[in-house]
Design an enzyme around this catalytic site. Structure first.
Site, PDB file in Angstrom:
ATOM      1  N   SER A   8       0.612  -1.418   0.489  1.00 19.49           N
ATOM      2  CA  SER A   8      -0.180   0.103  -0.012  1.00 19.49           C
ATOM      3  C   SER A   8       1.175   1.305   0.187  1.00 19.49           C
ATOM      4  O   SER A   8       1.430   1.405   0.828  1.00 19.49           O
ATOM      5  CB  SER A   8      -0.800  -0.073   1.257  1.00 19.49           C
ATOM      6  OG  SER A   8      -1.691   1.368   1.328  1.00 19.49           O
ATOM      7  N   HIS A  33      -0.625  -1.329  -4.924  1.00 22.06           N
ATOM      8  CA  HIS A  33      -2.489  -1.274  -3.534  1.00 22.06           C
ATOM      9  C   HIS A  33      -2.503  -0.014  -3.682  1.00 22.06           C
ATOM     10  O   HIS A  33      -1.439   1.051  -2.858  1.00 22.06           O
ATOM     11  CB  HIS A  33      -2.030  -1.819  -2.278  1.00 22.06           C
ATOM     12  CG  HIS A  33      -3.449  -1.854  -1.891  1.00 22.06           C
ATOM     13  ND1 HIS A  33      -4.985  -2.336  -2.088  1.00 22.06           N
ATOM     14  CD2 HIS A  33      -3.986  -0.939  -0.630  1.00 22.06           C
ATOM     15  CE1 HIS A  33      -5.875  -2.440  -1.462  1.00 22.06           C
ATOM     16  NE2 HIS A  33      -5.746  -0.788  -0.690  1.00 22.06           N
ATOM     17  N   ASP A  35      -4.775   3.711  -2.999  1.00 19.49           N
ATOM     18  CA  ASP A  35      -5.866   4.029  -2.213  1.00 19.49           C
ATOM     19  C   ASP A  35      -6.074   5.327  -2.300  1.00 19.49           C
ATOM     20  O   ASP A  35      -5.663   6.508  -2.409  1.00 19.49           O
ATOM     21  CB  ASP A  35      -5.684   3.854  -0.577  1.00 19.49           C
ATOM     22  CG  ASP A  35      -4.786   2.659   0.254  1.00 19.49           C
ATOM     23  OD1 ASP A  35      -6.266   2.083  -0.059  1.00 19.49           O
ATOM     24  OD2 ASP A  35      -4.058   2.321   0.653  1.00 19.49           O
ATOM     25  N   MET A  37      -8.350   8.147  -1.910  1.00 19.05           N
ATOM     26  CA  MET A  37      -9.700   9.088  -1.311  1.00 19.05           C
ATOM     27  C   MET A  37     -10.198   9.914  -1.455  1.00 19.05           C
ATOM     28  O   MET A  37      -9.406  10.408  -2.145  1.00 19.05           O
ATOM     29  CB  MET A  37      -8.815   8.958   0.275  1.00 19.05           C
ATOM     30  CG  MET A  37      -8.882   7.685   1.100  1.00 19.05           C
ATOM     31  SD  MET A  37      -7.921   7.834   2.715  1.00 19.05           S
ATOM     32  CE  MET A  37      -7.264   5.997   2.754  1.00 19.05           C
ATOM     33  N   HIS A  67      -7.801   0.829  -5.060  1.00 18.58           N
ATOM     34  CA  HIS A  67      -8.797   0.474  -4.006  1.00 18.58           C
ATOM     35  C   HIS A  67     -10.024   1.721  -4.131  1.00 18.58           C
ATOM     36  O   HIS A  67      -9.176   2.756  -2.892  1.00 18.58           O
ATOM     37  CB  HIS A  67      -7.964   0.332  -2.311  1.00 18.58           C
ATOM     38  CG  HIS A  67      -9.054  -0.214  -1.137  1.00 18.58           C
ATOM     39  ND1 HIS A  67      -8.730   0.169   0.201  1.00 18.58           N
ATOM     40  CD2 HIS A  67     -10.591  -0.166  -1.408  1.00 18.58           C
ATOM     41  CE1 HIS A  67      -9.430  -0.153   1.105  1.00 18.58           C
ATOM     42  NE2 HIS A  67     -10.854  -0.241   0.063  1.00 18.58           N
ATOM     43  N   MET A  69     -12.274   4.455  -2.654  1.00 17.61           N
ATOM     44  CA  MET A  69     -13.120   4.720  -1.353  1.00 17.61           C
ATOM     45  C   MET A  69     -13.308   6.079  -1.408  1.00 17.61           C
ATOM     46  O   MET A  69     -12.825   7.176  -1.218  1.00 17.61           O
ATOM     47  CB  MET A  69     -12.054   4.788   0.038  1.00 17.61           C
ATOM     48  CG  MET A  69     -11.345   3.466   0.241  1.00 17.61           C
ATOM     49  SD  MET A  69     -10.007   3.085   1.262  1.00 17.61           S
ATOM     50  CE  MET A  69      -9.296   3.643   0.144  1.00 17.61           C
ATOM     51  N   MET A 138     -12.054  -5.363   4.988  1.00 16.96           N
ATOM     52  CA  MET A 138     -10.983  -4.479   5.627  1.00 16.96           C
ATOM     53  C   MET A 138     -10.652  -4.475   7.352  1.00 16.96           C
ATOM     54  O   MET A 138     -11.551  -5.394   7.163  1.00 16.96           O
ATOM     55  CB  MET A 138     -11.645  -2.820   5.554  1.00 16.96           C
ATOM     56  CG  MET A 138     -12.073  -2.500   4.324  1.00 16.96           C
ATOM     57  SD  MET A 138     -10.573  -1.948   3.611  1.00 16.96           S
ATOM     58  CE  MET A 138      -9.682  -1.258   4.696  1.00 16.96           C
ATOM     59  N   GLY A 143      -9.603   4.947   5.390  1.00 20.18           N
ATOM     60  CA  GLY A 143      -9.492   6.157   5.614  1.00 20.18           C
ATOM     61  C   GLY A 143      -7.639   6.877   5.931  1.00 20.18           C
ATOM     62  O   GLY A 143      -7.205   7.423   6.146  1.00 20.18           O
ATOM     63  N   GLY A 146      -1.197   2.514   9.167  1.00 20.06           N
ATOM     64  CA  GLY A 146      -1.410   2.982  10.475  1.00 20.06           C
ATOM     65  C   GLY A 146      -2.220   2.220  11.681  1.00 20.06           C
ATOM     66  O   GLY A 146      -1.461   2.309  12.491  1.00 20.06           O
ATOM     67  N   ASP A 176      -6.755  -5.838   4.228  1.00 21.11           N
ATOM     68  CA  ASP A 176      -6.201  -4.640   3.934  1.00 21.11           C
ATOM     69  C   ASP A 176      -6.707  -3.688   5.728  1.00 21.11           C
ATOM     70  O   ASP A 176      -7.537  -3.662   5.788  1.00 21.11           O
ATOM     71  CB  ASP A 176      -7.149  -4.003   2.655  1.00 21.11           C
ATOM     72  CG  ASP A 176      -6.456  -2.527   3.033  1.00 21.11           C
ATOM     73  OD1 ASP A 176      -5.626  -2.017   3.901  1.00 21.11           O
ATOM     74  OD2 ASP A 176      -6.903  -2.203   2.022  1.00 21.11           O
ATOM     75  N   GLY A 177      -5.528  -3.909   6.210  1.00 20.64           N
ATOM     76  CA  GLY A 177      -5.306  -2.958   7.374  1.00 20.64           C
ATOM     77  C   GLY A 177      -4.658  -3.693   8.209  1.00 20.64           C
ATOM     78  O   GLY A 177      -5.087  -4.198   8.875  1.00 20.64           O
TER      79      GLY A 177
HETATM   80  C1  DX5 Z   1      -7.051   1.983   4.741  1.00 19.07           C
HETATM   81  C2  DX5 Z   1      -6.088   1.710   3.225  1.00 19.07           C
HETATM   82  C3  DX5 Z   1      -5.352   0.718   3.732  1.00 19.07           C
HETATM   83  C4  DX5 Z   1      -3.986   1.235   4.478  1.00 19.07           C
HETATM   84  C5  DX5 Z   1      -3.611   0.154   5.303  1.00 19.07           C
HETATM   85  O1  DX5 Z   1      -8.107   2.804   4.167  1.00 19.07           O
HETATM   86  O2  DX5 Z   1      -7.524   1.417   2.716  1.00 19.07           O
HETATM   87  O3  DX5 Z   1      -4.542  -0.222   1.936  1.00 19.07           O
HETATM   88  O4  DX5 Z   1      -2.083   1.583   3.426  1.00 19.07           O
HETATM   89  O5  DX5 Z   1      -1.961   0.497   6.474  1.00 19.07           O
HETATM   90  P1  DX5 Z   1      -1.519  -0.279   6.523  1.00 19.07           P
HETATM   91  O6  DX5 Z   1      -1.318  -1.383   5.793  1.00 19.07           O
HETATM   92  O7  DX5 Z   1      -1.136   0.278   7.259  1.00 19.07           O
HETATM   93  O8  DX5 Z   1      -2.660  -1.036   8.010  1.00 19.07           O
HETATM   94 ZN    ZN Z   2      -6.726   0.291   0.484  1.00 17.54          ZN
END
Ligand code: DX5
Ligand code: ZN
Length: 221
Positions: A8, A33, A35, A37, A67, A69, A138, A143, A146, A176-177
């Site tokens: 990611s 990956h 993301d 948003m 991905h 969002m 998820m 959002g 970490g 994911d997460g």
């Molecule tokens: C959160 C994202 C993730 C995020 C995961 O909304 O969809 O892809 O980057 O981050 P880590 O691996 O740090 O939890």
């Molecule tokens: Zn993601």
């Protein structure tokens, strides 16, 4: 099992994104990956099709796992297809017409997938299982990178794994997460085959060593 690691880039260094992506791929990541948003569906704002195209133009050939969002979803799908996306996954809450959006992604030459938030039930899968190439669960609320892994996801993974097996279709089961070297083993045992990892790689000093450690653990599953 054909395990894939999807790095990611939310946790990458955006000031030198191309080089950081090259680095994580040479360190052994399989997918990028990506993301997206929109400060509407989720309370954060990131990157769009221009950045996806910039990575392709830079020379990234690995699959890009977009991905979304965002809400609405459909308007941005053709732009991501043109920008070089491989997978495009979206949250059913973001689309008024889930079946139509899955078809739109497929018609634009990409591989469609549905994303389920920690509290979202799996009901949306029931009538569209034949139209998805990926199911993304998820394990944090979307959002931010970490965050800590939410354990109820393990039970959900096992449930989706059963659904996929019963369907006989080749569908990737992605999580994911909060995935790190110290929990990837139990997440794989629960049924995941594709692991989104942001801070768990980019926040470590040696990407190759981190990924190698994860693969060693996956080798024992
Ligand atoms: C959160 C994202 C993730 C995020 C995961 O909304 O969809 O892809 O980057 O981050 P880590 O691996 O740090 O939890
Ligand atoms: Zn993601």
């Amino acid at each position: 099992m054909d395990f894939k690691i999807s790095a990611s880039i939310l946790s990458a260094d955006f000031a030198r994104l191309g080089a950081d992506v090259d680095e994580v791929l040479s360190a052994g990541a399989d997918f990028v990956h990506f993301d997206v948003m929109d400060n509407h569906y989720v309370p954060n704002l990131t990157i769009g099709p221009l950045v996806c195209k910039a990575l392709r133009d830079y020379g990234v050939t690995a699959p890009i796992d977009v991905h979304l969002m965002v809400q609405p979803v459909d308007r941005i799908v053709p732009d991501f297809a043109a920008a070089g996306a491989t997978y495009i996954t979206f949250h059913p809450e973001g689309s008024g017409h889930v079946d139509r959006t899955l078809g739109l992604i497929r018609d634009h030459g990409c591989r469609p997938g549905l994303v389920f938030n920690p509290a979202t039930p799996l009901t949306h899968l029931e009538y569209v299982l034949d139209k998805v190439d990926m199911i993304l669960l998820m394990s944090v609320n979307p959002g931010f990178g970490g965050q800590a892994f939410i354990p109820s996801c393990l039970r959900k993974l096992a449930e989706v794994k059963r659904i996929i097996q019963a369907s006989g279709r080749d569908i990737r089961l992605e999580v994911d997460g909060g995935v790190k070297a110290d929990n990837i083993g139990e997440i794989a045992s629960a049924g995941a085959d594709t692991f989104v990892i942001g801070s768990g790689i980019f926040g470590t000093p040696d990407y190759a060593e981190t990924i190698a450690e994860m693969r060693r653990t996956l080798g024992t599953v």
